[in-house]
Design a protein around this motif. Structure first.
Motif, PDB file in Angstrom:
ATOM      1  N   GLY A  10       0.812  -1.207   0.000  1.00 40.51           N
ATOM      2  CA  GLY A  10       0.000   0.000   0.000  1.00 40.51           C
ATOM      3  C   GLY A  10       0.841   1.250   0.000  1.00 40.51           C
ATOM      4  N   TRP A  11       0.220   2.334   0.319  1.00 33.76           N
ATOM      5  CA  TRP A  11       0.900   3.621   0.340  1.00 33.76           C
ATOM      6  C   TRP A  11       1.644   3.778   1.650  1.00 33.76           C
ATOM      7  CZ3 TRP A  11      -3.539   2.423  -1.975  1.00 33.76           C
ATOM      8  CH2 TRP A  11      -3.664   2.757  -3.328  1.00 33.76           C
ATOM      9  N   ARG A  12       2.758   4.505   1.598  1.00 30.48           N
ATOM     10  CA  ARG A  12       3.574   4.717   2.795  1.00 30.48           C
ATOM     11  C   ARG A  12       3.822   6.204   2.994  1.00 30.48           C
ATOM     12  NH1 ARG A  12       8.723   2.453   1.735  1.00 30.48           N
ATOM     13  NH2 ARG A  12       8.166   2.828  -0.413  1.00 30.48           N
ATOM     14  N   VAL A  13       3.782   6.615   4.266  1.00 36.95           N
ATOM     15  CA  VAL A  13       4.082   7.988   4.644  1.00 36.95           C
ATOM     16  C   VAL A  13       5.363   7.960   5.461  1.00 36.95           C
ATOM     17  CG1 VAL A  13       3.319   9.995   5.979  1.00 36.95           C
ATOM     18  CG2 VAL A  13       1.653   8.672   4.644  1.00 36.95           C
ATOM     19  N   ARG A  14       6.316   8.771   5.061  1.00 34.94           N
ATOM     20  CA  ARG A  14       7.582   8.865   5.792  1.00 34.94           C
ATOM     21  C   ARG A  14       7.508  10.056   6.740  1.00 34.94           C
ATOM     22  NH1 ARG A  14      12.705   7.727   2.607  1.00 34.94           N
ATOM     23  NH2 ARG A  14      12.069   5.658   3.315  1.00 34.94           N
ATOM     24  N   ILE A  15       7.817   9.818   8.010  1.00 24.42           N
ATOM     25  CA  ILE A  15       7.874  10.864   9.020  1.00 24.42           C
ATOM     26  C   ILE A  15       9.329  11.314   9.127  1.00 24.42           C
ATOM     27  CG2 ILE A  15       7.413  11.476  11.432  1.00 24.42           C
ATOM     28  CD1 ILE A  15       4.900  10.666   9.771  1.00 24.42           C
ATOM     29  N   LEU A  16       9.554  12.613   9.017  1.00 26.31           N
ATOM     30  CA  LEU A  16      10.895  13.182   9.019  1.00 26.31           C
ATOM     31  C   LEU A  16      11.089  14.100  10.218  1.00 26.31           C
ATOM     32  CD1 LEU A  16      10.835  14.116   5.247  1.00 26.31           C
ATOM     33  CD2 LEU A  16      12.107  12.227   6.274  1.00 26.31           C
TER      34      LEU A  16
END
Length: 124
Positions: A10-16
């Motif tokens: 699925g889609w992934r969100v990267r936290i920075l």
């Protein structure tokens, strides 16, 4: 990647981490979003909350932005190109206008929480 062509994860969100405290600035990658709009909404709410945690009473929008750039966390949707939400497009509005509790509630959109909630139901 469009909604119909997401890979198995699925889609992934990267936290920075903008403070530089994490290796390469990456705190974590969050996956399991049901569609791109879900990932976009999570990223937007996550950044909204991060900005509000950096806001102090009486701070100007510029001061809020400086604080967020020094101590906050950003979010980006991976592998979607121009279809993904970007914080840079809304930073002026976010820093000028405090968020409502609903606008900040990324936890309600977190797919990890949805899985845990499903498991709790199965355990009953």
């Amino acid at each position: 990647m469009s909604d119909s062509t997401a890979d198995e994860s699925g889609w992934r969100v990267r936290i920075l981490d903008l403070s530089g405290g994490a290796e390469d600035g990456i705190v974590e990658d969050v996956g399991g979003f049901v569609d791109l709009s879900h990932a976009n909404a999570f990223a937007r709410a996550y950044v909204r909350d991060s900005i509000e945690r950096c806001r102090v009473p009486g701070a100007s929008p510029r001061e809020v932005l400086q604080s967020w750039l020094s101590f906050g966390e950003d979010a980006e949707i991976l592998d979607v190109g121009d279809e993904g939400w970007r914080s840079a497009n809304e930073l002026d509005d976010f820093t000028a206008n405090p968020a409502t509790p609903m606008e900040r509630d990324w936890r309600a959109l977190d797919p990890r929480r949805l899985v845990e909630d499903d498991e709790d139901v199965d355990d009953e």
